[in-house]
Design a protein around this motif. Structure first.
Motif, PDB file in Angstrom:
ATOM      1  N   PHE A 105      -8.273 -11.322   0.835  1.00 33.92           N
ATOM      2  CA  PHE A 105      -8.516 -11.850   1.807  1.00 33.92           C
ATOM      3  C   PHE A 105      -8.730 -13.346   1.639  1.00 33.92           C
ATOM      4  N   PHE A 106      -9.614 -13.687   0.883  1.00 35.56           N
ATOM      5  CA  PHE A 106     -10.211 -15.163   0.805  1.00 35.56           C
ATOM      6  C   PHE A 106      -9.197 -15.858   0.062  1.00 35.56           C
ATOM      7  N   THR A 107      -8.465 -15.305  -1.054  1.00 38.55           N
ATOM      8  CA  THR A 107      -7.286 -16.198  -1.567  1.00 38.55           C
ATOM      9  C   THR A 107      -6.289 -16.340  -0.470  1.00 38.55           C
ATOM     10  N   LEU A 108      -5.726 -15.357   0.090  1.00 42.23           N
ATOM     11  CA  LEU A 108      -4.501 -15.640   1.126  1.00 42.23           C
ATOM     12  C   LEU A 108      -5.243 -16.520   2.206  1.00 42.23           C
ATOM     13  N   LYS A 159      -4.241 -18.071  13.320  1.00 41.23           N
ATOM     14  CA  LYS A 159      -3.124 -17.476  12.655  1.00 41.23           C
ATOM     15  C   LYS A 159      -3.444 -17.086  11.342  1.00 41.23           C
ATOM     16  N   ILE A 160      -4.019 -18.106  10.686  1.00 38.65           N
ATOM     17  CA  ILE A 160      -4.296 -17.809   9.034  1.00 38.65           C
ATOM     18  C   ILE A 160      -5.180 -16.679   8.886  1.00 38.65           C
ATOM     19  N   PHE A 161      -6.175 -16.361   9.690  1.00 37.46           N
ATOM     20  CA  PHE A 161      -7.017 -15.303   9.738  1.00 37.46           C
ATOM     21  C   PHE A 161      -6.150 -14.008   9.811  1.00 37.46           C
ATOM     22  N   LEU A 162      -5.222 -13.948  10.743  1.00 38.26           N
ATOM     23  CA  LEU A 162      -4.545 -12.782  11.224  1.00 38.26           C
ATOM     24  C   LEU A 162      -3.518 -12.556  10.085  1.00 38.26           C
ATOM     25  N   VAL A 163      -2.771 -13.754   9.363  1.00 44.25           N
ATOM     26  CA  VAL A 163      -1.856 -13.609   8.341  1.00 44.25           C
ATOM     27  C   VAL A 163      -2.834 -12.815   6.995  1.00 44.25           C
ATOM     28  N   SER A 164      -3.886 -13.367   7.059  1.00 43.62           N
ATOM     29  CA  SER A 164      -4.620 -12.885   5.873  1.00 43.62           C
ATOM     30  C   SER A 164      -4.837 -11.170   5.819  1.00 43.62           C
ATOM     31  N   LEU A 165      -5.196 -10.806   6.973  1.00 36.63           N
ATOM     32  CA  LEU A 165      -5.568  -9.528   7.184  1.00 36.63           C
ATOM     33  C   LEU A 165      -4.185  -8.828   7.210  1.00 36.63           C
ATOM     34  N   ILE A 166      -3.289  -9.235   7.862  1.00 37.22           N
ATOM     35  CA  ILE A 166      -2.096  -8.570   7.732  1.00 37.22           C
ATOM     36  C   ILE A 166      -1.484  -8.503   6.075  1.00 37.22           C
ATOM     37  N   GLY A 167      -1.639  -9.701   5.433  1.00 43.13           N
ATOM     38  CA  GLY A 167      -1.139  -9.770   4.009  1.00 43.13           C
ATOM     39  C   GLY A 167      -1.899  -8.596   3.120  1.00 43.13           C
TER      40      GLY A 167
END
Length: 178
Positions: A105-108, A159-167
């Motif tokens: 998560f942190f890296t993404l 958005k970044i937080f959500l994409v990190s979760l999804i990713g």
């Protein structure tokens, strides 16, 4: 390229176009979901394919399909917000490079944050040039930041937080299939 890669690239070009229509107009630049899909393309597809999806998105818009938030066509290059559209290509590429095969998560999150900074820099410089040299409306860099960056930071962080979760959940699946 493999068939699955072609499909994913086309899918993210289409999703970015759809993200342009999910908008709230607030001034020179509307709130949209374009960056969400741009970042997701970088995270899920990697640097080359993510950037390619954004290149396709920009190209079909410049050829006249109304896939940008306010239409399409070659004349769109004279709009103050067009630098952000071009910035999607570089942002997806940077995000893809910095998140290279890392599903943490942190890296993404950090990869996307840096991709967002690249997007803001590219878009702000372009907007400054168009406003000052083409439109002839004196806009300082501070004014550009007030209009084109500050209203969007909070929403873009979400958005970044959500994409990190999804990713973290979807990226391992996509990496196995592509």
């Amino acid at each position: 390229m493999k068939t699955k890669e072609l499909i994913l690239v086309a899918l993210f070009a289409a999703l970015t176009a759809i993200g342009a229509f999910l908008k709230i107009n607030i001034g020179y630049i509307p709130f949209t979901l374009q960056f969400f899909f741009c970042a997701l393309s970088g995270v899920l597809l990697g640097a080359k394919l993510g950037a390619l999806s954004q290149i396709i998105y920009v190209t079909i818009g410049l050829f006249g399909l109304p896939v940008f938030s306010n239409g399409g066509g070659i004349g769109y290059v004279f709009k103050p917000s067009f630098g952000f559209i071009i910035g999607f290509i570089f942002s997806a590429y940077i995000i893809g490079i910095l998140s290279n095969k890392n599903n943490k998560f942190f890296t993404l999150f950090i990869a996307q944050l840096l991709g967002l900074i690249v997007l803001y820099i590219f878009g702000s410089i372009y907007m400054y040039a168009i406003m000052n040299f083409y439109i002839g409306k004196a806009f300082s860099i501070i004014n550009i930041i007030k209009v084109a960056v500050m209203p969007f930071i909070g929403v873009d962080i979400i958005k970044i937080f959500l994409v990190s979760l999804i990713g973290t959940k979807i990226r391992p699946i996509i990496q196995k299939t592509v």
